[in-house]
Design an enzyme around this catalytic site. Structure first.
Site, PDB file in Angstrom:
ATOM      1  N   ASP A  40       0.877  -1.166   0.000  1.00  0.00           N
ATOM      2  CA  ASP A  40       0.000   0.000   0.000  1.00  0.00           C
ATOM      3  C   ASP A  40       0.911   1.210   0.000  1.00  0.00           C
ATOM      4  OD1 ASP A  40      -1.704   2.094   0.495  1.00  0.00           O
ATOM      5  OD2 ASP A  40      -2.309   1.422   2.490  1.00  0.00           O
ATOM      6  N   LYS A 104       2.950  11.048  -4.193  1.00  0.00           N
ATOM      7  CA  LYS A 104       1.883  10.344  -4.914  1.00  0.00           C
ATOM      8  C   LYS A 104       0.918  11.308  -5.619  1.00  0.00           C
ATOM      9  CE  LYS A 104      -1.646   6.891  -3.797  1.00  0.00           C
ATOM     10  NZ  LYS A 104      -2.127   6.071  -2.666  1.00  0.00           N
ATOM     11  N   GLU A 208      -7.964   1.085  -4.054  1.00  0.00           N
ATOM     12  CA  GLU A 208      -7.950   1.024  -2.590  1.00  0.00           C
ATOM     13  C   GLU A 208      -9.303   0.630  -1.983  1.00  0.00           C
ATOM     14  OE1 GLU A 208      -6.227   4.881  -1.955  1.00  0.00           O
ATOM     15  OE2 GLU A 208      -4.264   4.181  -2.602  1.00  0.00           O
ATOM     16  N   ASP A 231     -13.324   6.436   3.363  1.00  0.00           N
ATOM     17  CA  ASP A 231     -11.902   6.553   3.688  1.00  0.00           C
ATOM     18  C   ASP A 231     -11.629   7.984   4.156  1.00  0.00           C
ATOM     19  OD1 ASP A 231      -9.165   6.796   3.734  1.00  0.00           O
ATOM     20  OD2 ASP A 231      -8.828   5.809   1.805  1.00  0.00           O
TER      21      ASP A 231
END
Ligand code: NAG
Ligand code: NAG
Ligand code: NAG
Length: 437
Positions: A40, A104, A208, A231
């Site tokens: 991850d 990212k 995800e 999330d």
């Protein structure tokens, strides 16, 4: 007729014996070591996990300092030393210019000159837009640059080495990687490069939210049709509606708020404490303020398990007060949920008539999965439970739910017993709804 039936029985019988032998064999032979690991690679934290045959257990390997995950930060020191994770975190202040985080955010994505100029204000390190419009980071006085995928590869390398040490193997060559659901093909391919740069082949990329659903074994349940994954991380909130059929997941809708996360709750509590301090010297002392920020974060975490917390051994914050200070933020948590249902039921997305029976409602959601540390806040869990009239899944540590899921996907691809059910993901062309960016 009779003979063929007999031979069938014999074949069936030997098959059963073989299966039984296999079953017991698997039980008594040493478990094969996992060949595929799950990564991850997160915006703020990165973690690695694996699925163990026979026991059927997922193991998250402590990434650093005995913690499951490590900060996705890389610090390039002037003497050429490269530090990662918590070690890099410790240099956020002292080596500001060359300590890279949030890589990212830039991976596999082109930016305009104008937008880079704006984004640059958010970061102490220098962003360079290369000739093709991609961002690179300046990591030394002499102008050396690294790409976001290179930063990713440095983090993955560390995690890979930890996994190898843990398993006592010399070389792990395969992995499953998770990416945000909204990542397009190019962002996925560039994230893949981060693994390939260190000689690891990416067996599969999964999004995800799907990983989080796998963590809860939803691929094995044939009575589940719709899953909602919520999330809430440090700085962002993302909600995804997944549909699942026969272990096949697809994203139906996504909504997110890039300006709503755990840090915002801290900031409100921090500001509140500042109003209680009269001493002007203290209010501007950077060391005191840094210390106060740490205390505020601790206090917030305490409130997920007890009714009150103390800041600086002086100010008592009850959960009620915390919820009052943050009431506007708590209200905002519901917004992406409303938007998801509005989108899915909109005319644009409606093939036929406006028949109310075709509308998707909260009652159609079979499972709710929580991801991200901020979902530990009891008020958030309560809001979600009230919204759906149903308890969300909370058994898995929300910080590693995605790692857990990619590890299960790795186990499935490795054909590892006792994982016999498959799980796949079909990509859909769903546009994410942005509430604030
Ligand atoms: C690491 O964490 C585990 C579980 O929390 C604990 O049992 C162990 O003692 C810790 N090890 C070290 C070296 O701190
Ligand atoms: C580089 O600097 C760091 C921090 O000052 C130090 O810990 C490290 O030993 C140095 N490395 C080399 C190779 O000089
Ligand atoms: C630039 O700096 C980096 C890190 O300090 C060093 O590794 C590299 O060799 C330098 N490059 C040049 C061209 O001086």
């Amino acid at each position: 007729m009779v003979s063929s039936e007999t031979s069938c029985t014999i074949i069936g019988g030997s098959l059963i014996i073989l299966l039984i032998a296999g079953y017991f064999g698997q039980q008594f032979l040493p478990a094969p070591k996992p060949k595929i690991i799950g990564f991850d690679l997160g915006t703020t934290y990165s973690c690695v996990g694996m699925y163990h045959a026979i026991s059927g257990l997922v193991e998250i390997i402590p990434a650093q300092r005995n913690r499951s995950c490590m900060p996705s930060i890389v610090s390039f020191l002037p003497n050429g030393t490269v530090l990662l994770g918590y070690d890099a975190f410790d240099h956020l202040e002292t080596n500001q210019k060359y300590t890279i985080y949030d890589a990212k955010r830039f991976i596999g994505k082109q930016f305009s000159i104008e937008s880079i100029r704006k984004i640059q204000n958010d970061y102490p390190f220098e962003l360079i837009r290369n000739d093709n419009g991609y961002v690179e980071f300046v990591v030394s006085e002499n102008g050396t640059r690294v790409t976001p995928q290179k930063i990713g590869s440095l983090l993955l390398k560390h995690l890979k080495e930890i996994a190898e040490k843990h398993l006592m193997v010399t070389k792990i060559k395969l992995c499953v990687l998770s990416v945000p659901a909204e990542f397009n093909e190019e962002q996925r391919q560039t994230t893949k490069q981060a693994a390939e740069l260190i000689g690891i082949k990416v067996e599969r990329i999964i999004s995800e939210p799907t990983a989080a659903a796998l963590a809860y074994g939803i691929h094995k349940r044939n009575n589940v049709r719709y899953v909602l994954v919520i999330d809430i991380g440090g700085g962002t909130t993302d909600v995804s509606l997944l549909s699942v059929q026969g272990g096949m997941f697809s994203t139906q809708a996504m909504a997110g708020n890039n300006r709503l996360g755990g840090q915002d709750f801290n900031q409100n509590l921090f500001n509140y404490i500042l109003t209680l301090i009269n001493d002007n010297h203290k209010r501007t002392d950077p060391n005191f303020l840094q210390h106060l920020r740490i205390e505020v974060e601790k206090c917030k975490l305490d409130l997920s398990v007890s009714n009150q917390c103390t800041i600086n051994a002086k100010w008592i914050i009850t959960r009620e007060l915390f919820e009052e200070i943050n009431q506007d933020l708590f209200k905002k948590i519901i917004e992406p949920l409303d938007r998801i249902f509005a989108y899915i039921n909109s005319d644009m997305n409606d093939d036929d008539d406006d028949d109310a029976s075709n509308k998707l409602t909260v009652n159609n959601i079979d499972e709710i999965v929580l991801v991200g540390g901020s979902t530990r806040m009891l008020k958030i869990r309560q809001l979600i439970e009230d919204y759906f009239h149903k308890m969300p899944n909370i058994e898995i540590d929300p910080d590693v739910a995605v790692t857990h899921g990619v590890s299960i996907q790795a186990g499935i691809l490795g054909g590892v017993w006792p994982l016999t059910v498959s799980a796949t993901e079909v990509r859909t062309a769903v546009e994410k709804i942005h509430i604030e960016t």
